[in-house]
Design a protein around this motif. Structure first.
Motif, short mmCIF file in Angstrom:
data_model
loop_
_atom_site.label_atom_id
_atom_site.label_comp_id
_atom_site.label_asym_id
_atom_site.label_seq_id
_atom_site.Cartn_x
_atom_site.Cartn_y
_atom_site.Cartn_z
N SER A 307 41.51 29.35 48.56
CA SER A 307 41.50 30.79 48.31
C SER A 307 42.23 31.12 47.01
O SER A 307 41.74 31.89 46.17
N GLU A 308 43.42 30.55 46.85
CA GLU A 308 44.22 30.84 45.64
C GLU A 308 43.45 30.46 44.38
O GLU A 308 43.44 31.21 43.39
N GLY A 309 42.79 29.30 44.39
CA GLY A 309 42.05 28.86 43.21
C GLY A 309 40.90 29.79 42.87
O GLY A 309 40.69 30.14 41.70
N ASN A 310 40.14 30.20 43.87
CA ASN A 310 39.00 31.07 43.63
C ASN A 310 39.42 32.49 43.27
O ASN A 310 38.74 33.16 42.48
N LEU A 311 40.52 32.94 43.83
CA LEU A 311 41.04 34.25 43.43
C LEU A 311 41.46 34.23 41.97
O LEU A 311 41.25 35.22 41.24
N GLY A 312 42.03 33.12 41.52
CA GLY A 312 42.42 33.01 40.13
C GLY A 312 41.22 33.11 39.20
O GLY A 312 41.27 33.78 38.16
N LEU A 313 40.12 32.46 39.57
CA LEU A 313 38.90 32.55 38.77
C LEU A 313 38.38 33.98 38.75
O LEU A 313 37.99 34.50 37.69
N ALA A 314 38.37 34.62 39.90
CA ALA A 314 37.88 36.01 39.97
C ALA A 314 38.74 36.93 39.13
O ALA A 314 38.23 37.78 38.38
N VAL A 315 40.06 36.79 39.23
CA VAL A 315 40.97 37.67 38.50
C VAL A 315 40.79 37.50 36.99
O VAL A 315 40.76 38.49 36.24
N SER A 316 40.68 36.28 36.54
CA SER A 316 40.53 36.06 35.09
C SER A 316 39.28 36.75 34.56
O SER A 316 39.29 37.33 33.47
N MET A 317 38.20 36.70 35.33
CA MET A 317 36.97 37.35 34.91
C MET A 317 37.06 38.87 35.04
O MET A 317 36.59 39.61 34.17
N MET A 318 37.68 39.33 36.10
CA MET A 318 37.80 40.78 36.30
C MET A 318 38.66 41.43 35.24
O MET A 318 38.36 42.54 34.76
N GLU A 319 39.73 40.76 34.85
CA GLU A 319 40.60 41.32 33.82
C GLU A 319 39.85 41.40 32.49
O GLU A 319 40.00 42.38 31.74
N HIS A 320 39.05 40.40 32.17
CA HIS A 320 38.25 40.47 30.95
C HIS A 320 37.22 41.58 31.03
O HIS A 320 37.08 42.40 30.11
N MET A 321 36.50 41.64 32.14
CA MET A 321 35.43 42.63 32.28
C MET A 321 35.97 44.05 32.25
O MET A 321 35.35 44.95 31.65
N ALA A 322 37.09 44.27 32.91
CA ALA A 322 37.64 45.62 33.00
C ALA A 322 37.93 46.19 31.62
O ALA A 322 37.82 47.40 31.40
N VAL A 323 38.29 45.33 30.69
CA VAL A 323 38.54 45.79 29.31
C VAL A 323 37.24 45.78 28.50
O VAL A 323 36.88 46.76 27.86
N LYS A 324 36.52 44.67 28.55
CA LYS A 324 35.31 44.53 27.73
C LYS A 324 34.29 45.61 28.02
O LYS A 324 33.66 46.16 27.09
N LEU A 325 34.08 45.94 29.27
CA LEU A 325 33.00 46.86 29.63
C LEU A 325 33.33 48.32 29.31
O LEU A 325 32.48 49.19 29.46
N MET A 326 34.53 48.58 28.85
CA MET A 326 34.87 49.93 28.40
C MET A 326 34.75 50.06 26.88
O MET A 326 35.04 51.13 26.32
#
Length: 459
Positions: A307-326
């Motif tokens: 769980s921890e490993g997959n959450l880390g992958l999700a977070v890294s992508m979400m943090e990028h997307m949250a900025v990029k998509l704006m």
């Protein structure tokens, strides 16, 4: 090599973890995106015909329009992809496909109303909004299962005293249930925040000003019309102030909410991993499982690690997307397009992580004997109540005296009792209570806090 089986997949979401990410395939796949585009185009067409009266369309015609979506399947999506090879434009391919279907259904007279006054992002951003709404529903369902499991453990273990650890060191006692409730409250709070966020889309033309709409039909209140379409027909919130593209503030907010949820779950995963390593929790055994290829005694906490490993992958992508998509240069660039296509990957990693956290929680049980022994082995945990009593009854330098007794060393109950007996300013009855006190009894209002949580559900 043509991919035939999950074992040949490049992405773990389509291979090893396909069973967890599977529910997202209908939403975030290429087929899913095309299907949502079709849905938006057809609803906009019906809105133009019926709500705004752009052309004659009786109930029979509307049923034929609905049938285009109702009968749509993967073969239909492949047909649209074939058109895209000629148009080199994915949204235009959907438009042409619909026009072909309308012509075949005897509705060629209305086909030019398809995609009327729309730019491609009117369709795309609305489709992604509907996709995120469906994806959020999947995530929320899994989160509620985890929340229920945490609450179940909190109820079951609300009265079991446990040594707390601050900075990893022995600290004042708590209860197992109270520590579970801490996570339940945090998760419930973030879940509420996620659900409260609106899903937003725009449908206002090539640069966000209803230029084409207003030029040909200046008598129509297009701001009111697009609002009505969004709210009543698609049940999402309209965004009025945009360029050609949705600024995606709502999407960034949802992704950031999911980042916070991921942080709570990562904290839970790591704590459970630590408690298992301390022996505070046992993992239920399953026949046939092994914990190590060479050490047969091991039962590894792999679910929390996964769980921890997959959450880390999700977070890294979400943090990028949250900025990029704006961010979009001037009124439009396409750097968001390829990023948006990875939304399914983000939600997929989240689904894998949530399944792992739930599985880990479902197979743990408190090891009360180990927890109790750890409490009794650390009588220095009672330095706090002794110090507090010293302050109340006027004993000088209470902190400093307890520091000299306990800091950096282990003491026995006899050591603590002897110290208490030396405190002449404290009444005899209080000294007796302090000497009789056990760490397992010094849990404050931990149990009451658990009970309060369930009365108010974390409010």
């Amino acid at each position: 090599m043509t991919q035939q089986r999950p074992i040949e997949a490049i992405s773990v979401l389509d291979g090893r973890y396909a069973r967890h990410a599977g529910p997202l395939r209908e939403i975030f796949s290429e087929y899913g995106l095309i299907r949502y585009r079709l849905y938006v185009e057809l609803h906009w067409l019906k809105f133009l015909l019926r709500d705004l009266g752009m052309a004659d369309a009786d109930d029979a015609a509307l049923k034929k329009i609905d049938a285009i979506y109702e009968n749509f399947d993967v073969d239909g999506a492949e047909a649209i992809k074939a058109i895209e090879k000629e148009t080199n434009h994915d949204v235009k391919a959907v438009e042409y496909y619909i026009k072909e279907k309308l012509t075949a259904a005897g509705l060629a007279h209305i086909k030019e109303w398809v995609h009327f006054a729309c730019t491609s992002d009117d369709i795309n951003n609305t489709s992604y909004a509907l996709m995120i709404r469906s994806g959020r529903e999947q995530i929320v369902e899994r989160l509620r299962e985890i929340l229920e499991k945490i609450e179940e453990l909190a109820r079951e273990y609300k009265s079991i005293p446990m040594m707390a650890r601050t900075h990893g060191q022995p600290a004042t006692p708590t209860t197992v249930g109270k520590e579970m409730v801490n996570f339940a409250w945090r998760l419930r709070h973030e879940l509420r925040c996620l659900l409260d966020l609106p899903i937003q889309a725009k449908l206002n033309g090539a640069s966000g000003n209803y230029n084409a709409h207003h030029f040909v039909f200046p008598e129509i209140d297009w701001m009111a019309a697009s609002t009505r379409f969004m709210e009543q027909h698609l049940e999402i919130s309209p965004v009025m102030y945009t360029t050609q593209v949705n600024p995606n503030n709502y999407m960034a907010a949802i992704l950031h909410a999911m980042v916070r949820i991921s942080a709570v779950l990562t904290d839970l995963d790591r704590d459970m991993w630590g408690y298992i390593s301390l022996g505070y929790f046992k993992q239920k055994l399953k026949e046939g499982e092994v914990g190590s290829s060479t050490m047969p005694h091991k039962v590894n906490p792999i679910d929390f690690e996964n769980s921890e490993g997959n959450l880390g992958l999700a977070v890294s992508m979400m943090e990028h997307m949250a900025v990029k998509l704006m961010i979009s240069r001037f009124q439009r660039d396409l750097s968001d397009s390829t990023v948006l296509r990875n939304l399914g990957v983000v939600f997929g990693y989240m689904m894998v992580a949530l399944a792992s956290t739930y599985k880990g929680l479902d197979r743990v049980e408190a090891n009360e004997a180990v927890i109790a022994a750890d409490l009794e082995a650390n009588p220095e945990l009672l330095a706090e109540p002794v110090q507090s009593a010293m302050r109340v009854y006027g004993e000088t330098q209470p902190y400093e005296k307890l520091k000299a007794l306990t800091r950096g060393k282990r003491i026995t109950r006899e050591d603590l009792a002897g110290f208490v007996d030396s405190l002449e300013s404290i009444p005899e009855a209080v000294r007796r209570d302090l000497k009789d006190l056990h760490p397992s009894e010094y849990t404050g209002l931990a149990e009451a806090l658990v009970e309060r949580y369930f009365r108010v559900k974390g409010q």
